[in-house]
Every structure is written in C-alpha cells, then in structure tokens.
Design a protein around this motif. Sequence first.
Motif, PDB file in Angstrom:
ATOM      1  N   THR A  95       0.825  -1.199   0.000  1.00  0.00           N
ATOM      2  CA  THR A  95       0.000   0.000   0.000  1.00  0.00           C
ATOM      3  C   THR A  95       0.861   1.252   0.000  1.00  0.00           C
ATOM      4  OG1 THR A  95      -1.669  -1.183   1.254  1.00  0.00           O
ATOM      5  CG2 THR A  95      -1.844   1.197   1.215  1.00  0.00           C
ATOM      6  N   LEU A  96       0.481   2.213  -0.840  1.00  0.00           N
ATOM      7  CA  LEU A  96       1.164   3.505  -0.892  1.00  0.00           C
ATOM      8  C   LEU A  96       0.158   4.617  -0.658  1.00  0.00           C
ATOM      9  CD1 LEU A  96       3.365   3.159  -4.122  1.00  0.00           C
ATOM     10  CD2 LEU A  96       4.055   2.769  -1.756  1.00  0.00           C
ATOM     11  N   LEU A  97       0.623   5.670  -0.029  1.00  0.00           N
ATOM     12  CA  LEU A  97      -0.155   6.891   0.113  1.00  0.00           C
ATOM     13  C   LEU A  97       0.601   7.970  -0.650  1.00  0.00           C
ATOM     14  CD1 LEU A  97      -2.561   8.390   1.367  1.00  0.00           C
ATOM     15  CD2 LEU A  97      -1.067   8.887   3.323  1.00  0.00           C
ATOM     16  N   VAL A  98      -0.024   8.487  -1.708  1.00  0.00           N
ATOM     17  CA  VAL A  98       0.603   9.466  -2.595  1.00  0.00           C
ATOM     18  C   VAL A  98      -0.029  10.824  -2.327  1.00  0.00           C
ATOM     19  CG1 VAL A  98       1.007  10.094  -5.013  1.00  0.00           C
ATOM     20  CG2 VAL A  98       1.001   7.678  -4.326  1.00  0.00           C
ATOM     21  N   LEU A  99       0.786  11.844  -2.184  1.00  0.00           N
ATOM     22  CA  LEU A  99       0.317  13.203  -1.966  1.00  0.00           C
ATOM     23  C   LEU A  99       0.644  14.035  -3.195  1.00  0.00           C
ATOM     24  CD1 LEU A  99      -0.662  15.600  -0.185  1.00  0.00           C
ATOM     25  CD2 LEU A  99       1.688  15.764   0.640  1.00  0.00           C
ATOM     26  N   LEU A 107      -6.808   3.165 -10.613  1.00  0.00           N
ATOM     27  CA  LEU A 107      -5.422   3.426 -10.224  1.00  0.00           C
ATOM     28  C   LEU A 107      -5.326   3.780  -8.744  1.00  0.00           C
ATOM     29  CD1 LEU A 107      -4.284   5.484 -13.329  1.00  0.00           C
ATOM     30  CD2 LEU A 107      -3.934   3.041 -12.852  1.00  0.00           C
ATOM     31  N   ALA A 108      -6.452   4.044  -8.120  1.00  0.00           N
ATOM     32  CA  ALA A 108      -6.508   4.351  -6.695  1.00  0.00           C
ATOM     33  C   ALA A 108      -7.729   3.679  -6.091  1.00  0.00           C
ATOM     34  CB  ALA A 108      -6.583   5.862  -6.484  1.00  0.00           C
ATOM     35  N   ALA A 109      -7.582   3.262  -4.839  1.00  0.00           N
ATOM     36  CA  ALA A 109      -8.714   2.690  -4.108  1.00  0.00           C
ATOM     37  C   ALA A 109      -9.576   3.794  -3.520  1.00  0.00           C
ATOM     38  CB  ALA A 109      -8.204   1.776  -3.001  1.00  0.00           C
ATOM     39  N   CYS A 110      -8.933   4.918  -3.181  1.00  0.00           N
ATOM     40  CA  CYS A 110      -9.632   6.040  -2.566  1.00  0.00           C
ATOM     41  C   CYS A 110      -8.790   7.291  -2.775  1.00  0.00           C
ATOM     42  CB  CYS A 110      -9.803   5.771  -1.071  1.00  0.00           C
ATOM     43  SG  CYS A 110     -10.581   7.126  -0.168  1.00  0.00           S
ATOM     44  N   VAL A 111      -9.437   8.413  -2.985  1.00  0.00           N
ATOM     45  CA  VAL A 111      -8.748   9.701  -3.083  1.00  0.00           C
ATOM     46  C   VAL A 111      -9.444  10.667  -2.139  1.00  0.00           C
ATOM     47  CG1 VAL A 111      -8.063  11.616  -4.571  1.00  0.00           C
ATOM     48  CG2 VAL A 111      -8.131   9.292  -5.498  1.00  0.00           C
ATOM     49  N   ASN A 112      -8.684  11.227  -1.201  1.00  0.00           N
ATOM     50  CA  ASN A 112      -9.212  12.242  -0.293  1.00  0.00           C
ATOM     51  C   ASN A 112      -8.858  13.614  -0.837  1.00  0.00           C
ATOM     52  OD1 ASN A 112      -8.017  10.014   2.007  1.00  0.00           O
ATOM     53  ND2 ASN A 112     -10.182  10.490   1.972  1.00  0.00           N
ATOM     54  N   ILE A 113      -9.877  14.444  -1.038  1.00  0.00           N
ATOM     55  CA  ILE A 113      -9.674  15.827  -1.462  1.00  0.00           C
ATOM     56  C   ILE A 113      -9.704  16.673  -0.191  1.00  0.00           C
ATOM     57  CG2 ILE A 113     -10.561  17.738  -2.845  1.00  0.00           C
ATOM     58  CD1 ILE A 113     -11.934  15.577  -4.619  1.00  0.00           C
ATOM     59  N   LEU A 114      -8.590  17.296   0.136  1.00  0.00           N
ATOM     60  CA  LEU A 114      -8.474  18.056   1.376  1.00  0.00           C
ATOM     61  C   LEU A 114      -8.847  19.518   1.157  1.00  0.00           C
ATOM     62  CD1 LEU A 114      -5.138  16.520   2.695  1.00  0.00           C
ATOM     63  CD2 LEU A 114      -7.478  15.752   3.102  1.00  0.00           C
ATOM     64  N   SER A 115      -8.891  20.244   2.243  1.00  0.00           N
ATOM     65  CA  SER A 115      -9.206  21.680   2.178  1.00  0.00           C
ATOM     66  C   SER A 115      -8.095  22.437   1.477  1.00  0.00           C
ATOM     67  CB  SER A 115      -9.363  22.240   3.585  1.00  0.00           C
ATOM     68  OG  SER A 115     -10.450  21.646   4.231  1.00  0.00           O
ATOM     69  N   PRO A 116      -8.445  23.519   0.790  1.00  0.00           N
ATOM     70  CA  PRO A 116      -7.409  24.336   0.131  1.00  0.00           C
ATOM     71  C   PRO A 116      -6.375  24.813   1.150  1.00  0.00           C
ATOM     72  CG  PRO A 116      -9.591  25.013  -0.570  1.00  0.00           C
ATOM     73  CD  PRO A 116      -9.784  24.048   0.562  1.00  0.00           C
ATOM     74  N   CYS A 117      -5.160  24.971   0.663  1.00  0.00           N
ATOM     75  CA  CYS A 117      -4.068  25.452   1.498  1.00  0.00           C
ATOM     76  C   CYS A 117      -3.271  26.490   0.712  1.00  0.00           C
ATOM     77  CB  CYS A 117      -3.171  24.310   1.942  1.00  0.00           C
ATOM     78  SG  CYS A 117      -2.262  23.533   0.593  1.00  0.00           S
ATOM     79  N   THR A 118      -2.389  27.173   1.399  1.00  0.00           N
ATOM     80  CA  THR A 118      -1.487  28.117   0.749  1.00  0.00           C
ATOM     81  C   THR A 118      -0.097  27.498   0.728  1.00  0.00           C
ATOM     82  OG1 THR A 118      -2.763  29.996   1.535  1.00  0.00           O
ATOM     83  CG2 THR A 118      -0.504  30.437   0.840  1.00  0.00           C
ATOM     84  N   SER A 119       0.488  27.384  -0.438  1.00  0.00           N
ATOM     85  CA  SER A 119       1.846  26.863  -0.579  1.00  0.00           C
ATOM     86  C   SER A 119       2.799  28.016  -0.830  1.00  0.00           C
ATOM     87  CB  SER A 119       1.921  25.877  -1.748  1.00  0.00           C
ATOM     88  OG  SER A 119       1.116  24.752  -1.479  1.00  0.00           O
ATOM     89  N   VAL A 158      -5.054  22.649  -3.725  1.00  0.00           N
ATOM     90  CA  VAL A 158      -5.926  21.659  -3.092  1.00  0.00           C
ATOM     91  C   VAL A 158      -5.162  20.342  -3.028  1.00  0.00           C
ATOM     92  CG1 VAL A 158      -8.116  20.418  -3.238  1.00  0.00           C
ATOM     93  CG2 VAL A 158      -7.988  22.819  -3.946  1.00  0.00           C
ATOM     94  N   PRO A 159      -4.789  19.880  -1.825  1.00  0.00           N
ATOM     95  CA  PRO A 159      -4.059  18.618  -1.694  1.00  0.00           C
ATOM     96  C   PRO A 159      -4.970  17.403  -1.919  1.00  0.00           C
ATOM     97  CG  PRO A 159      -3.730  20.032   0.225  1.00  0.00           C
ATOM     98  CD  PRO A 159      -4.859  20.608  -0.566  1.00  0.00           C
ATOM     99  N   LEU A 160      -4.391  16.375  -2.523  1.00  0.00           N
ATOM    100  CA  LEU A 160      -5.050  15.072  -2.679  1.00  0.00           C
ATOM    101  C   LEU A 160      -4.216  14.018  -1.968  1.00  0.00           C
ATOM    102  CD1 LEU A 160      -5.970  14.864  -6.480  1.00  0.00           C
ATOM    103  CD2 LEU A 160      -7.404  15.629  -4.599  1.00  0.00           C
ATOM    104  N   LEU A 161      -4.858  13.163  -1.198  1.00  0.00           N
ATOM    105  CA  LEU A 161      -4.226  11.970  -0.645  1.00  0.00           C
ATOM    106  C   LEU A 161      -4.760  10.793  -1.447  1.00  0.00           C
ATOM    107  CD1 LEU A 161      -4.583  12.555   3.203  1.00  0.00           C
ATOM    108  CD2 LEU A 161      -2.592  12.988   1.755  1.00  0.00           C
ATOM    109  N   ILE A 162      -3.865  10.098  -2.120  1.00  0.00           N
ATOM    110  CA  ILE A 162      -4.254   9.028  -3.046  1.00  0.00           C
ATOM    111  C   ILE A 162      -3.778   7.694  -2.479  1.00  0.00           C
ATOM    112  CG2 ILE A 162      -4.023   8.163  -5.397  1.00  0.00           C
ATOM    113  CD1 ILE A 162      -3.161  11.164  -6.089  1.00  0.00           C
TER     114      ILE A 162
END
Length: 78
Positions: free
Chosen positions: A6-10, A31-43, A57-61
Amino acid sequence: MSTAETLLVLTNLPDADSAGRVARLLIDRRLAACVNILSPCTSVYRWNAAIETAAEVPLLIKTTRARYAELEAALAEA
C-alpha cells in the motif's frame, strides 16, 4: 491488499474542480482505491529565483506499489 504493497501518494492541484476531476479519473481507471480531497491550502515555494505563494488543493491518493507507475503517468497527463 497487504500493508507492504500500500502507498499513500500526496499531490496538489490548483483548484477544487481539477482536484475532483483528477480524483474521479484515478478511481475510474482503478489506479486508486480512494482519493481524499483536502481543504485548500497556501503553498510557499521558490520558483525562478523568486518566492511565490499559491492556493492549492491537496489530494491523498491510496494505491498500491503495482499501480504506482500508471498512477504517476495519469497525474502527469492530467
């Protein structure tokens, strides 16, 4: 799926619409079992010798090692 596989891709997308589109694409292509769409952030980052800021907008894949190369290619083309 064992934990070792299992991998968690950001990754970050520029806005909620593109984050949703990419999340659906990855799930549709299996290609992914689940994708979490997180709250917007400032980079804050350096680009061409200048300090820049951008809203993202970060994604956890959640995927597997076996699917990672295909996932990476899909992200590059999206």
